[in-house]
Scaffold this motif. Structure first.
Motif, PDB file in Angstrom:
ATOM      1  N   ALA A  46       0.826  -1.210   0.000  1.00 23.21           N
ATOM      2  CA  ALA A  46       0.000   0.000   0.000  1.00 23.21           C
ATOM      3  C   ALA A  46       0.861   1.260   0.000  1.00 23.21           C
ATOM      4  O   ALA A  46       0.567   2.224  -0.711  1.00 23.21           O
ATOM      5  CB  ALA A  46      -0.934  -0.011   1.204  1.00 23.21           C
ATOM      6  N   LYS A  47       1.925   1.254   0.788  1.00 24.87           N
ATOM      7  CA  LYS A  47       2.844   2.397   0.819  1.00 24.87           C
ATOM      8  C   LYS A  47       3.440   2.639  -0.565  1.00 24.87           C
ATOM      9  O   LYS A  47       3.494   3.771  -1.049  1.00 24.87           O
ATOM     10  CB  LYS A  47       3.954   2.134   1.833  1.00 24.87           C
ATOM     11  CG  LYS A  47       5.060   3.175   1.858  1.00 24.87           C
ATOM     12  CD  LYS A  47       6.270   2.691   2.635  1.00 24.87           C
ATOM     13  CE  LYS A  47       7.038   1.608   1.883  1.00 24.87           C
ATOM     14  NZ  LYS A  47       8.275   1.205   2.604  1.00 24.87           N
ATOM     15  N   THR A  48       3.891   1.566  -1.199  1.00 27.91           N
ATOM     16  CA  THR A  48       4.510   1.690  -2.517  1.00 27.91           C
ATOM     17  C   THR A  48       3.501   2.153  -3.558  1.00 27.91           C
ATOM     18  O   THR A  48       3.812   3.001  -4.409  1.00 27.91           O
ATOM     19  CB  THR A  48       5.123   0.338  -2.946  1.00 27.91           C
ATOM     20  OG1 THR A  48       6.027  -0.107  -1.930  1.00 27.91           O
ATOM     21  CG2 THR A  48       5.877   0.467  -4.259  1.00 27.91           C
ATOM     22  N   ALA A  49       2.275   1.615  -3.502  1.00 26.06           N
ATOM     23  CA  ALA A  49       1.239   2.005  -4.460  1.00 26.06           C
ATOM     24  C   ALA A  49       0.947   3.495  -4.379  1.00 26.06           C
ATOM     25  O   ALA A  49       0.762   4.170  -5.404  1.00 26.06           O
ATOM     26  CB  ALA A  49      -0.040   1.201  -4.210  1.00 26.06           C
ATOM     27  N   ALA A  50       0.905   4.020  -3.150  1.00 26.04           N
ATOM     28  CA  ALA A  50       0.571   5.437  -2.966  1.00 26.04           C
ATOM     29  C   ALA A  50       1.745   6.358  -3.254  1.00 26.04           C
ATOM     30  O   ALA A  50       1.573   7.434  -3.831  1.00 26.04           O
ATOM     31  CB  ALA A  50       0.071   5.659  -1.538  1.00 26.04           C
ATOM     32  N   ALA A  51       2.960   5.938  -2.874  1.00 15.81           N
ATOM     33  CA  ALA A  51       4.114   6.832  -2.965  1.00 15.81           C
ATOM     34  C   ALA A  51       4.945   6.644  -4.226  1.00 15.81           C
ATOM     35  O   ALA A  51       5.616   7.574  -4.681  1.00 15.81           O
ATOM     36  CB  ALA A  51       5.009   6.634  -1.739  1.00 15.81           C
ATOM     37  N   GLU A 110       0.874   7.486   6.050  1.00 14.19           N
ATOM     38  CA  GLU A 110       1.445   8.767   5.588  1.00 14.19           C
ATOM     39  C   GLU A 110       1.373   8.884   4.068  1.00 14.19           C
ATOM     40  O   GLU A 110       1.048   9.951   3.529  1.00 14.19           O
ATOM     41  CB  GLU A 110       2.888   8.894   6.065  1.00 14.19           C
ATOM     42  CG  GLU A 110       3.035   9.037   7.573  1.00 14.19           C
ATOM     43  CD  GLU A 110       4.484   9.015   8.015  1.00 14.19           C
ATOM     44  OE1 GLU A 110       5.370   8.945   7.136  1.00 14.19           O
ATOM     45  OE2 GLU A 110       4.732   9.057   9.241  1.00 14.19           O
ATOM     46  N   ALA A 111       1.667   7.781   3.371  1.00 15.27           N
ATOM     47  CA  ALA A 111       1.644   7.824   1.907  1.00 15.27           C
ATOM     48  C   ALA A 111       0.230   8.023   1.378  1.00 15.27           C
ATOM     49  O   ALA A 111       0.007   8.803   0.438  1.00 15.27           O
ATOM     50  CB  ALA A 111       2.245   6.540   1.342  1.00 15.27           C
ATOM     51  N   LEU A 112      -0.737   7.359   1.991  1.00 16.11           N
ATOM     52  CA  LEU A 112      -2.128   7.511   1.554  1.00 16.11           C
ATOM     53  C   LEU A 112      -2.651   8.905   1.880  1.00 16.11           C
ATOM     54  O   LEU A 112      -3.439   9.475   1.121  1.00 16.11           O
ATOM     55  CB  LEU A 112      -3.008   6.439   2.208  1.00 16.11           C
ATOM     56  CG  LEU A 112      -2.830   5.026   1.655  1.00 16.11           C
ATOM     57  CD1 LEU A 112      -3.497   4.001   2.575  1.00 16.11           C
ATOM     58  CD2 LEU A 112      -3.416   4.919   0.245  1.00 16.11           C
TER      59      LEU A 112
END
Length: 267
Positions: free
Chosen positions: A54-59, A107-109
């Motif tokens: 999820a972090k990678t997808a958003a950032a 944080e990324a989302l």
């Protein structure tokens, strides 16, 4: 709910799951959970993997698309590889990584504009929907951990995003069983932990699901069998749905058997 509200729930649920395992010993980390073949450590490792995705997808959407392309060829293999990647860490380090990846995903989302979408494994999702999916993952895998440790989790109003996500993904159970979903929307009337009734769908729908919010969440994450839950279906299609409901894509899994947790009170 707004993205900010959903992310507050996501952060609180990360803390709750972390607190379940914070003070347990190494033997407890190795305990089997109700998910066949998965230990407590495996559950935390899986969640860590999900939050890294999820972090990678958003950032970093481009990097995520490469990961997703590989996972789409063998998703079970990707999950198993992730378990091997994370559950080899000593418990304290695994817990630290779980917290770090979870907080980084929040944080990324939060940095994604609310009117845009984030790439995901099947279709791009609005950030609040992806965050809600994370809440669903925490609830389901957190329940496995709690069951393995004999811990009762008190349901809260934080279940709202999970319920909204499960209503949105009503048809996942049909898809996993190769069935055609009905065109007619369902009515859901679910009683929250504080006694408020949360309603979704048209009032005049002929197919209706009623019962406690917590039971509904246990059903759609397949952590309890419908026979052990106080959920009622009105209409033949709604009754069939209670047998196949799931709030995640892919195979339904073995689920749980009737009476499996009869020795545990308060669920």
């Amino acid at each position: 709910m707004s993205l900010n509200d959903v992310l507050k729930v996501l952060s609180a649920d990360i803390d709750e799951v972390a607190n379940l395992v914070r003070d347990i010993n190494e033997a407890d980390w190795a305990k089997p959970t109700p998910a066949p073949g998965w230990s407590v450590a495996d559950q935390v490792a899986h969640l860590t993997f999900i939050f890294r995705l999820a972090k990678t997808a958003a950032a970093d959407p481009d990097t995520f698309k490469g990961i997703a392309a590989k996972a789409s060829q063998n998703f079970d293999g990707a999950v198993n590889a992730a378990l091997q990647q994370f559950n080899g860490f000593p418990p304290k380090e695994l817990l630290a990584r779980f917290r770090s990846e979870g907080e980084a995903s929040v944080e990324a989302l939060a940095a994604v504009p609310e009117n845009s979408v984030v790439p995901w494994l099947v279709n791009p999702l609005p950030p609040h929907v992806l965050a809600s999916a994370g809440i669903m993952e925490l609830f389901g895998h957190g329940q496995d951990i709690a069951d393995a440790l004999g811990v009762h989790r008190e349901p809260t109003e934080r279940l709202r995003p999970l319920v909204e996500f499960a209503v949105l993904t009503r048809d996942f159970g049909y898809l996993s069983h190769g069935l055609t979903a009905p065109a007619e929307p369902f009515r859901f009337e679910l009683t929250s932990p504080t006694g408020e009734v949360w309603t979704f769908g048209p009032e005049d729908a002929t197919q209706k699901i009623t019962g406690p919010v917590h039971d509904f969440c246990l059903l759609v994450t397949r952590r309890r069998h419908r026979d052990d839950l106080a959920l009622t279906a009105t209409g033949e299609e709604a009754d069939r749905w209670l047998d196949i409901a799931q709030a995640y894509r892919g195979p339904a899994g073995e689920g749980r058997t009737p009476g499996q947790f009869a020795d545990q009170c308060c669920d």
